[in-house]
Design a protein around this motif. Structure first.
Motif, PDB file in Angstrom:
ATOM      1  N   ALA A   3       0.840  -1.191   0.000  1.00 34.33           N
ATOM      2  CA  ALA A   3       0.000   0.000   0.000  1.00 34.33           C
ATOM      3  C   ALA A   3       0.873   1.237   0.000  1.00 34.33           C
ATOM      4  CB  ALA A   3      -0.903   0.008   1.233  1.00 34.33           C
ATOM      5  N   LEU A   4       0.343   2.287  -0.623  1.00 36.39           N
ATOM      6  CA  LEU A   4       0.954   3.598  -0.505  1.00 36.39           C
ATOM      7  C   LEU A   4       0.106   4.382   0.481  1.00 36.39           C
ATOM      8  CD1 LEU A   4       3.258   5.413  -1.679  1.00 36.39           C
ATOM      9  CD2 LEU A   4       1.427   6.521  -2.993  1.00 36.39           C
ATOM     10  N   VAL A   5       0.740   4.868   1.545  1.00 31.70           N
ATOM     11  CA  VAL A   5       0.036   5.575   2.610  1.00 31.70           C
ATOM     12  C   VAL A   5       0.780   6.859   2.931  1.00 31.70           C
ATOM     13  CG1 VAL A   5      -0.683   3.349   3.587  1.00 31.70           C
ATOM     14  CG2 VAL A   5       1.262   4.557   4.593  1.00 31.70           C
ATOM     15  N   ILE A  37       0.902   1.542  12.133  1.00 34.86           N
ATOM     16  CA  ILE A  37       1.343   2.894  11.806  1.00 34.86           C
ATOM     17  C   ILE A  37       0.109   3.748  11.488  1.00 34.86           C
ATOM     18  CG2 ILE A  37       2.707   4.261  10.186  1.00 34.86           C
ATOM     19  CD1 ILE A  37       4.289   1.583   9.634  1.00 34.86           C
ATOM     20  N   PRO A  38      -0.250   4.721  12.326  1.00 37.71           N
ATOM     21  CA  PRO A  38      -1.392   5.583  12.014  1.00 37.71           C
ATOM     22  C   PRO A  38      -1.186   6.316  10.683  1.00 37.71           C
ATOM     23  CG  PRO A  38      -0.833   5.784  14.326  1.00 37.71           C
ATOM     24  CD  PRO A  38       0.284   5.004  13.669  1.00 37.71           C
ATOM     25  N   HIS A  39      -2.157   6.176   9.792  1.00 32.14           N
ATOM     26  CA  HIS A  39      -1.986   6.661   8.423  1.00 32.14           C
ATOM     27  C   HIS A  39      -3.332   6.783   7.726  1.00 32.14           C
ATOM     28  CE1 HIS A  39      -2.621   2.369   7.898  1.00 32.14           C
ATOM     29  NE2 HIS A  39      -3.052   2.668   6.668  1.00 32.14           N
ATOM     30  N   PHE A  40      -3.313   7.324   6.510  1.00 29.75           N
ATOM     31  CA  PHE A  40      -4.412   7.133   5.574  1.00 29.75           C
ATOM     32  C   PHE A  40      -3.823   6.598   4.279  1.00 29.75           C
ATOM     33  CE2 PHE A  40      -3.353  11.563   4.657  1.00 29.75           C
ATOM     34  CZ  PHE A  40      -3.478  11.662   3.284  1.00 29.75           C
ATOM     35  N   THR A  41      -4.625   5.843   3.553  1.00 24.26           N
ATOM     36  CA  THR A  41      -4.153   5.079   2.407  1.00 24.26           C
ATOM     37  C   THR A  41      -4.540   5.740   1.093  1.00 24.26           C
ATOM     38  OG1 THR A  41      -4.369   3.055   3.714  1.00 24.26           O
ATOM     39  CG2 THR A  41      -4.248   2.793   1.315  1.00 24.26           C
TER      40      THR A  41
END
Length: 190
Positions: A3-5, A37-41
């Motif tokens: 994934a790219l996040v 890891i807190p993120h958005f995708t």
């Protein structure tokens, strides 16, 4: 899966971890930590051709300036897989960046998840998924809503995460806007 996040910056990274802790203590949800890891995708694919994608993302991020993103409110995906998340507002500059990234990644991706296409993408920060107790979705949503999350975040990075089946997601590459590639390492579970 890869994934790219965009990983959340401080203090929002830590605030998200604290929310995960509260949700686990109160409702027993912890599956979200499979991606710790807190993120958005931006996009998910079965596999990226990293030999082509990494140089392309390096070039793209060298020319990219930070992007201001607003995170406000709570949302849910309901159905077969229930998810509780923080909403990332769909501003024009975010959508334009997503379209560019979608096109760039599409050239170097195998089996892209269509939920992340520009037509259907709902940017979000996941708080709970897969292990939400039966009948608790509305209660979890109300609990998160009471937190009144309203964040302005400067997004300054793309990370490539790699997760083998049954494993935990790992950051294998990091790109900083204005700098390009700053981290490249093999996944430990590969």
């Amino acid at each position: 899966m890869q994934a790219l996040v965009s990983t959340l910056p401080e203090p929002f990274y830590t605030e998200t971890l604290l929310l995960w802790d509260e949700l686990e203590a109160r409702f027993g949800v912890r599956y979200v930590r499979v991606t710790p890891i807190p993120h958005f995708t931006w996009q998910i694919a079965d596999r990226y051709d990293l030999s082509m994608l990494v140089p392309a993302l390096d070039q793209y991020t060298r020319a990219r300036r930070p992007l201001q993103v607003k995170v406000k409110g709570v949302g849910t995906f309901e159905g077969q897989e229930e998810v509780v998340f923080l909403k990332v507002q769909r501003r024009k500059d975010l959508l334009r960046c997503h379209q560019q990234v979608w096109e760039l990644l599409g050239e170097h991706s195998d089996t892209i998840n269509p939920l992340y296409s520009p037509e259907t993408w709902i940017p979000h920060v996941t708080l709970a998924m897969h292990d939400i107790p039966a009948g608790k979705l509305a209660e979890i949503r109300a609990f998160v809503r009471a937190k009144q999350v309203d964040w302005e975040i400067d997004v300054e990075n793309f990370d490539i995460l790699t997760q083998e089946e049954g494993g935990v997601a790992e950051r294998t590459h990091r790109f900083i806007f204005g700098e390009g590639l700053v981290l490249s390492q093999p996944a430990k579970n590969s």
